[in-house]
Design a protein around this motif. Sequence first.
Motif, short mmCIF file in Angstrom:
data_model
loop_
_atom_site.label_atom_id
_atom_site.label_comp_id
_atom_site.label_asym_id
_atom_site.label_seq_id
_atom_site.Cartn_x
_atom_site.Cartn_y
_atom_site.Cartn_z
N GLY A 47 0.81 -1.21 0.00
CA GLY A 47 0.00 0.00 0.00
C GLY A 47 0.85 1.26 0.00
O GLY A 47 2.07 1.23 0.13
N LYS A 48 0.18 2.37 -0.17
CA LYS A 48 0.86 3.66 -0.22
C LYS A 48 1.12 4.15 1.20
O LYS A 48 0.39 3.85 2.13
N SER A 49 2.14 4.98 1.29
CA SER A 49 2.49 5.55 2.60
C SER A 49 1.55 6.69 2.94
O SER A 49 1.19 7.50 2.08
N ASN A 50 1.13 6.75 4.17
CA ASN A 50 0.33 7.87 4.69
C ASN A 50 0.75 8.12 6.12
O ASN A 50 1.70 7.51 6.63
N THR A 53 0.60 4.76 8.29
CA THR A 53 1.67 3.80 8.03
C THR A 53 3.03 4.36 8.41
O THR A 53 3.90 3.63 8.88
#
Length: 562
Positions: A47-50, A53
């Motif tokens: 998944g993408k970093s946010n 995370t």
Amino acid sequence: MALEMMIQTYNKVKKYFFILILIFFSTSIFSQNQWVIAAKKFENQRGKSNSVTDGITEMFPTRILEKLGSNLYRTVSKSEIDDKEIDKLKKERTSLFLQLSGLIKKRDSLVTGNYSKKELEQKIQEEEKQISEIKQKIDENLLKQKQLENFTESENQNNLSSEENSFMKFLNDLFLDEKENETENLAKVTLYKNDFNTLFIPSKQASSDGIKSVLFENEIKNEKINGLITGKISIYGDYYSITVELYLFPGAELAATVTEVGSFAEADLVSSLIARELTPAITNSLPVQLKFKIEPAEIDKKVQIFIDNEVAKTVNGEIKIDAGVHKIQLVCQGYEPVTTSYSFSGNRTYNIDVKMQISREQNIKLCLPENITGSIYLHGNGNLIDENNQTSITINNKKILGIFISETNEKAFFVIPENQLDKGNKMTLNVNAFDRSQNIEKHRRRMYNSYSGLLTSLIPTFFTMGQADNYNYLYSQGTLPDSKNGIRTGWNVAQYVSTGITIGCGIWFIYELVNYFIAADEVLPVEAITEPQQIKLDEVKTENIIENEDKLENIEKNGVKK
């Protein structure tokens, strides 16, 4: 004059004494080897970093560092020391090569200079001398590295496989001689920046080049990091899989890999498990076997053993732990607990013999003088004084240290010696509660005032003494006019008066010094006094009457024997 010389000698001795203390503490603090461990932000594999995370990938490395023990010591092997020395030699060779290139360029540029033939030859000879010295240093450097890496002709002809070579290296590191196993090869494991919340942040270029790149290793060396924890995490809802790796520097050698699966609700437990599995690789030591022999033998199965405040699992009286400093505590109902700390390193097995002592609890009464009221504190618990100015406490036949706090919050420490416990169960505390620090400060000021008065009195004493000696000398030589004979008498009187004042100031100073020592000594706890057992006179008379009646009754029955 003698007193002044004593004061000067004292000041010199005091100055050198404090210098020696500073040298001792500086060497003891900075001479200890340190092995720095750090961690970098973990990578999110899914998944993408946010912001969420990012927080998770920063939380786990800091928690793992926090869970590592504070008393870890790394056993530095000979090969690790050699690797560090080889790295230093490489840096030294690079520096020497830069110097060599600069000297050669400088030598070649001499030809274009405006020199005579003789001057040119002389300058070239000077440069050649420096160049040859640099070349010699490079050759010596290469020879040192050759010796460290064991590049000998016999080893070049060795046909062992890579697996056999690694096994032999392991044996060499495992069975070092005694000198190499001394404590000087133990390094204290410390955190990067001494803070588990501080992570190592490499540059973008170093991160893209990878952990085994030269740039990444140079940044690690600049931060003086010896071990780096990295990790990758894959998140699926409230659950995750995390893989942690430990790299050793120099060389970026992978020392350990740990994989764990868990939920975020148990993140603290997972961090503890990972830290526990990384500890042997960090300390670079094999597990240690503890063999316990507990006496008396009948309580062997009842004793609980705690390692670092956690219950340890025993198998046939043996416990396996990681090498390092550990706190051991043995607890059994009805017996006094045994606690100790020890550095388990250097051996593979330790035999621990423990003799448990029966806990003999005893109730005693502590009495205070009638004019003192307050509370007594023992074992962290307060004991109020009853209307008879006494209290009951329970002790286990060991030396007791307690504190008395008066109603005005003034404190006094007391101690019950071990030899007093068998003399009776009633003791008197002659405590005197007052502000001891204020009392010490008061007597310290008085002592300094008396000392200042003593030093000040020496000035007129020495002056009048010199004047009196001068006039007395002139009088003895017959060169003093009769008109100044009265002045001579006056200086003699002044000398006697000032000397008397100095003597008085000296006595005053000694008096205040003794009082200061007494005030400082009052910080020590007072001893409780065991009261002798008193027998009432009426009880003694009654016992004698009963004994005499028994004798008369026997005489009446049996008659008097001739």
